[in-house]
Design a protein around this motif. Structure first.
Motif, PDB file in Angstrom:
ATOM      1  N   MET A 119      45.694   4.765 -74.072  1.00 35.64           N
ATOM      2  CA  MET A 119      46.844   4.550 -73.195  1.00 35.64           C
ATOM      3  C   MET A 119      46.827   3.138 -72.604  1.00 35.64           C
ATOM      4  SD  MET A 119      48.159   6.736 -69.882  1.00 35.64           S
ATOM      5  CE  MET A 119      47.199   5.806 -68.668  1.00 35.64           C
ATOM      6  N   ASP A 120      47.986   2.554 -72.450  1.00 35.38           N
ATOM      7  CA  ASP A 120      48.122   1.219 -71.863  1.00 35.38           C
ATOM      8  C   ASP A 120      47.642   1.249 -70.408  1.00 35.38           C
ATOM      9  OD1 ASP A 120      49.310  -1.190 -70.617  1.00 35.38           O
ATOM     10  OD2 ASP A 120      50.347  -1.387 -72.536  1.00 35.38           O
ATOM     11  N   GLU A 121      46.743   0.340 -70.060  1.00 30.61           N
ATOM     12  CA  GLU A 121      46.174   0.312 -68.709  1.00 30.61           C
ATOM     13  C   GLU A 121      47.223   0.033 -67.640  1.00 30.61           C
ATOM     14  OE1 GLU A 121      42.968  -2.441 -68.614  1.00 30.61           O
ATOM     15  OE2 GLU A 121      41.677  -1.236 -69.943  1.00 30.61           O
ATOM     16  N   ARG A 122      48.348  -0.518 -68.036  1.00 31.94           N
ATOM     17  CA  ARG A 122      49.381  -0.865 -67.056  1.00 31.94           C
ATOM     18  C   ARG A 122      50.071   0.355 -66.448  1.00 31.94           C
ATOM     19  NH1 ARG A 122      52.620  -5.149 -70.614  1.00 31.94           N
ATOM     20  NH2 ARG A 122      51.797  -3.768 -72.258  1.00 31.94           N
ATOM     21  N   ILE A 123      49.853   1.547 -67.025  1.00 29.98           N
ATOM     22  CA  ILE A 123      50.450   2.754 -66.435  1.00 29.98           C
ATOM     23  C   ILE A 123      49.369   3.715 -65.914  1.00 29.98           C
ATOM     24  CG2 ILE A 123      52.662   2.651 -67.623  1.00 29.98           C
ATOM     25  CD1 ILE A 123      51.612   4.540 -69.729  1.00 29.98           C
ATOM     26  N   THR A 124      48.154   3.208 -65.762  1.00 31.01           N
ATOM     27  CA  THR A 124      47.083   4.011 -65.167  1.00 31.01           C
ATOM     28  C   THR A 124      47.474   4.461 -63.762  1.00 31.01           C
ATOM     29  OG1 THR A 124      45.344   2.886 -66.425  1.00 31.01           O
ATOM     30  CG2 THR A 124      44.687   3.951 -64.366  1.00 31.01           C
ATOM     31  N   THR A 125      47.318   5.755 -63.485  1.00 37.96           N
ATOM     32  CA  THR A 125      47.725   6.321 -62.196  1.00 37.96           C
ATOM     33  C   THR A 125      46.785   7.462 -61.819  1.00 37.96           C
ATOM     34  OG1 THR A 125      50.043   5.883 -62.823  1.00 37.96           O
ATOM     35  CG2 THR A 125      49.674   7.263 -60.884  1.00 37.96           C
TER      36      THR A 125
END
Length: 246
Positions: A146-152
């Motif tokens: 998964m793209d780290e920019r959408i880590t939540t």
């Protein structure tokens, strides 16, 4: 180069093989190679195997196969790994409707990362995800990539019930709930596909070692696919790819 394999006892009827201490496609590839190789050898006494991110649990019948004999057999077997050919991985496309009642937490994900909802959807659908392992509930895929920019982060208070088919994010992972269950993942969408159906010839849709790709759809398309799935006439879209780790 692979790390040295650790052979650990797991009760009186199981052996745990640990291939490394990190989550990586290379280590997971070795887990699959060893499991497939053992299956092809048809070793008498091995009852069941359970693969994980970085290890393989082997349950055996001690009346048919001794612990030390099994270790010796596997140590010799590891020398043959480079010659083992495993099936070409497949990609299963997962149609997913994002946001609204289907993905009530997508705005949380967007706000947490300073992104628009549209960007979150684009980042989530813009890649293929390796299925490292299945677990938690029947057919739940643990995905990598998964793209780290959408880590939540997970929700502070988990939901008592999440509908099967819900697509969520937890930390740097994304996944799909196969059946109704409790959970604390941030829900961003939902697929009409059934990842687990006990009435199907093959109950679990996905397999470790394959990939999935989320395909954005609208609500009308969701309902159309949902009806086709219920009628058992939906054609799952799959194709083979070269493994990116090789």
């Amino acid at each position: 180069m692979y790390e040295k394999t650790r052979y650990l006892t797991a009760g009186d009827k199981a052996l745990l093989l640990e291939f490394g201490n990190i989550i990586s496609e290379e280590i997971n590839h070795k887990v699959r190679s060893v499991m497939i190789g053992i299956q092809r050898k048809e070793i008498k006494g091995i009852v069941e195997m359970t693969p994980t991110y970085r290890s393989l649990m082997i349950q055996y019948d001690p009346l048919l196969l001794g612990f030390q004999d099994l270790i010796h057999m596997l140590q010799q077997f590891e020398e043959e790994l480079d010659s083992i050919e495993i099936p070409l991985p497949k990609v299963i496309q997962i149609p997913t409707v994002y946001g609204g009642e289907y993905g009530p937490d997508i705005e949380n994900v967007a706000s947490h990362n300073g992104l628009s909802v549209e960007t979150v959807i684009n980042l989530h659908t813009g890649r293929k995800y390796l299925i490292y392992m299945l677990g938690f509930t029947p057919g739940f895929p643990y995905l990598g990539g998964m793209d780290e920019r959408i880590t939540t982060p997970r929700l502070k208070t988990p939901r008592t019930k999440i509908s099967g088919g819900s697509v969520g994010i937890a930390g740097n992972q994304t996944g799909i709930y196969p059946i109704d269950s409790p959970g604390g993942w941030q829900l961003i969408g939902k697929t009409p596909l059934k990842l687990y159906d006990p009435n199907r010839e093959t109950p679990i849709l996905l397999n470790a070692g394959d990939y999935i790709e989320f395909i954005p759809i609208n609500e009308a398309e969701y309902k159309k696919i949902e009806k086709a799935v219920e009628a058992n006439c939906y054609q799952y879209r799959t194709y083979a790819i070269e493994r990116s780790a090789e």
